[in-house]
Structures are given as structure tokens and as C-alpha cells.
Design a protein around this motif. Structure first.
Motif, PDB file in Angstrom:
ATOM      1  N   ILE A 138       4.766 -20.436  11.178  1.00 18.17           N
ATOM      2  CA  ILE A 138       5.690 -19.963  12.217  1.00 18.17           C
ATOM      3  C   ILE A 138       5.954 -18.469  12.044  1.00 18.17           C
ATOM      4  O   ILE A 138       5.909 -17.699  13.006  1.00 18.17           O
ATOM      5  CB  ILE A 138       7.015 -20.762  12.179  1.00 18.17           C
ATOM      6  N   ILE A 139       6.238 -18.062  10.813  1.00 16.37           N
ATOM      7  CA  ILE A 139       6.533 -16.646  10.550  1.00 16.37           C
ATOM      8  C   ILE A 139       5.329 -15.771  10.911  1.00 16.37           C
ATOM      9  O   ILE A 139       5.488 -14.698  11.500  1.00 16.37           O
ATOM     10  CB  ILE A 139       6.988 -16.442   9.089  1.00 16.37           C
ATOM     11  N   GLU A 140       4.148 -16.242  10.584  1.00 18.64           N
ATOM     12  CA  GLU A 140       2.935 -15.499  10.945  1.00 18.64           C
ATOM     13  C   GLU A 140       2.839 -15.344  12.473  1.00 18.64           C
ATOM     14  O   GLU A 140       2.530 -14.261  12.978  1.00 18.64           O
ATOM     15  CB  GLU A 140       1.715 -16.224  10.396  1.00 18.64           C
ATOM     16  N   ASP A 141       3.152 -16.417  13.194  1.00 18.28           N
ATOM     17  CA  ASP A 141       3.082 -16.391  14.659  1.00 18.28           C
ATOM     18  C   ASP A 141       4.137 -15.473  15.288  1.00 18.28           C
ATOM     19  O   ASP A 141       3.863 -14.814  16.293  1.00 18.28           O
ATOM     20  CB  ASP A 141       3.247 -17.799  15.240  1.00 18.28           C
ATOM     21  N   ILE A 142       5.353 -15.443  14.718  1.00 13.16           N
ATOM     22  CA  ILE A 142       6.443 -14.664  15.330  1.00 13.16           C
ATOM     23  C   ILE A 142       6.516 -13.226  14.820  1.00 13.16           C
ATOM     24  O   ILE A 142       7.284 -12.427  15.357  1.00 13.16           O
ATOM     25  CB  ILE A 142       7.822 -15.349  15.132  1.00 13.16           C
ATOM     26  N   TYR A 143       5.720 -12.902  13.831  1.00 17.85           N
ATOM     27  CA  TYR A 143       5.772 -11.551  13.259  1.00 17.85           C
ATOM     28  C   TYR A 143       5.734 -10.443  14.322  1.00 17.85           C
ATOM     29  O   TYR A 143       6.559  -9.520  14.272  1.00 17.85           O
ATOM     30  CB  TYR A 143       4.667 -11.353  12.209  1.00 17.85           C
ATOM     31  N   PRO A 144       4.841 -10.498  15.317  1.00 16.17           N
ATOM     32  CA  PRO A 144       4.830  -9.427  16.321  1.00 16.17           C
ATOM     33  C   PRO A 144       6.171  -9.257  17.056  1.00 16.17           C
ATOM     34  O   PRO A 144       6.520  -8.151  17.478  1.00 16.17           O
ATOM     35  CB  PRO A 144       3.727  -9.852  17.297  1.00 16.17           C
TER      36      PRO A 144
END
Length: 193
Positions: free
Chosen positions: A46-52
């Protein structure tokens, strides 16, 4: 110890009192520690996906670290964790105008732009979860010096740890678990509303 299904809850979670006092601690739990916040494999994704979507709130050093090392890292003791800058502040932490460390993930969540509030280990602090083969143990582990103001405020307001952490406890274990914990606290520990 309180047993609810396969979850063991330390008596201190019910008996001790705690309310975060950010004006005093300045969000130090996001800075002080041996490593970053423990996260699950699902949270890492999830964190990887929302980083941007949270990148704009992060410091240039945090951005450089994440873009070089990744959105999460591995610690020998805790497993997957959020990265930190030189063993200090979590890369997802930022300082607000009062000098209080806030979570960029939570900030964007509160704006309604993402559906993930923050890692559950952060949301549940000062409760720490230890997972075993057949059960989980929930222990009350405030930082000795850093959390003194929160312990003092909790005591003055008469707020047990589990009540302060109602939202993350329900998020992690569900409403039924929380109701069972609350009923046990009231019946066996004399906790009031």
C-alpha cells in the motif's frame, strides 16, 4: 492477562492510562526508536502504491532515501519496517509549523485522497503486538521519558490505554473484539465509561 480468542492482552492495556500529548512530546515516537515502524507485507504494498500521493510532504532527504532504497526496508528483529533517516525520523514524518512531527500518510488520508490512515503499528502505539504461532500478544510499551506527558495526561483525564486506542483496536481486530475487551475491563477491572 486477558484472553479474547487467540489474542492475549496485557492487564496494563486496561489498567494504565494514556492520552498522547503532542504539544509536549512533539511526535517523538516518529523519530525515536531502534528502527522504523514495523509494517505488514500488505502495508508495504500500500505504501509503495501511495508514495506518489504523499511525496510532496516529504523532505528532500526523505525523497532521496526512498527513491534510492525503496518505500520500506527489512530489519533483522522486526522484519519489514518504514525507512528512517540515519536511524532517526521516519521518512514519512514531517515537521509542522509548531515543530511537531506529523505523518505524511495520515495527512493525505485526512484530506480524503487515500484510504490508508497509517501503519497499524503506528496507530496502535504505545501498544506493541508480538505475533506467535498460535496467538498474538498485546503489550503496553510507552517510551519511558518521551511518553511521560501522555501518561500524565491520561491519568488526569482518567482514560485507559485501550479506550484511547479504541479506533485502531477496532481497525485491527474488529468491533466484537473491542466490545469484549471493554466488557472485561468494566467487569474485572472496575473501569467506568
Amino acid at each position: 492477562m486477558i484472553a479474547i480468542d487467540n489474542i492475549l492482552v496485557s492487564d496494563e492495556v486496561v489498567e494504565k492510562q494514556f492520552v498522547c500529548n503532542l504539544d509536549k512530546c512533539k511526535g517523538g515516537c516518529c523519530v525515536d526508536g531502534d528502527t522504523g515502524a514495523p509494517i505488514t507485507q500488505e502495508e508495504a504494498g500500500i505504501i509503495e502504491d501511495i508514495y506518489p500521493q504523499i511525496r510532496h510532504l516529504l523532505s528532500p532527504k526523505a525523497i532521496a532515501h526512498i527513491e534510492e532504497e525503496g518505500t520500506h526496508t527489512f530489519d533483522d528483529e522486526y522484519g519489514l519496517v518504514t525507512p528512517t533517516l540515519n536511524g532517526g525520523i521516519c521518512v514519512y514524518g514531517y515537521y509542522d509549523e509548531k515543530g511537531i512531527v506529523k505523518c505524511a500518510i495520515e495527512h493525505v488520508y485526512k484530506e480524503g485522497k487515500i484510504g490508508f490512515k497509517k501503519p497499524i503499528s503506528c496507530h496502535l502505539f504505545p501498544i506493541r503486538i508480538t505475533e506467535y504461532d498460535t496467538f498474538e500478544a498485546l503489550n503496553y510499551e510507552p517510551r519511558e521519558t518521551l511518553c511521560k506527558p501522555a501518561c500524565k495526561l491520561g491519568k488526569s483525564l482518567k482514560v485507559p490505554v485501550y479506550q484511547f486506542l479504541k479506533e485502531p483496536l477496532i481497525r485491527k481486530y474488529g468491533e466484537e473484539f473491542y466490545e469484549a475487551l471493554d466488557a472485561t475491563a468494566k467487569a474485572h477491572f472496575g473501569i467506568e465509561e
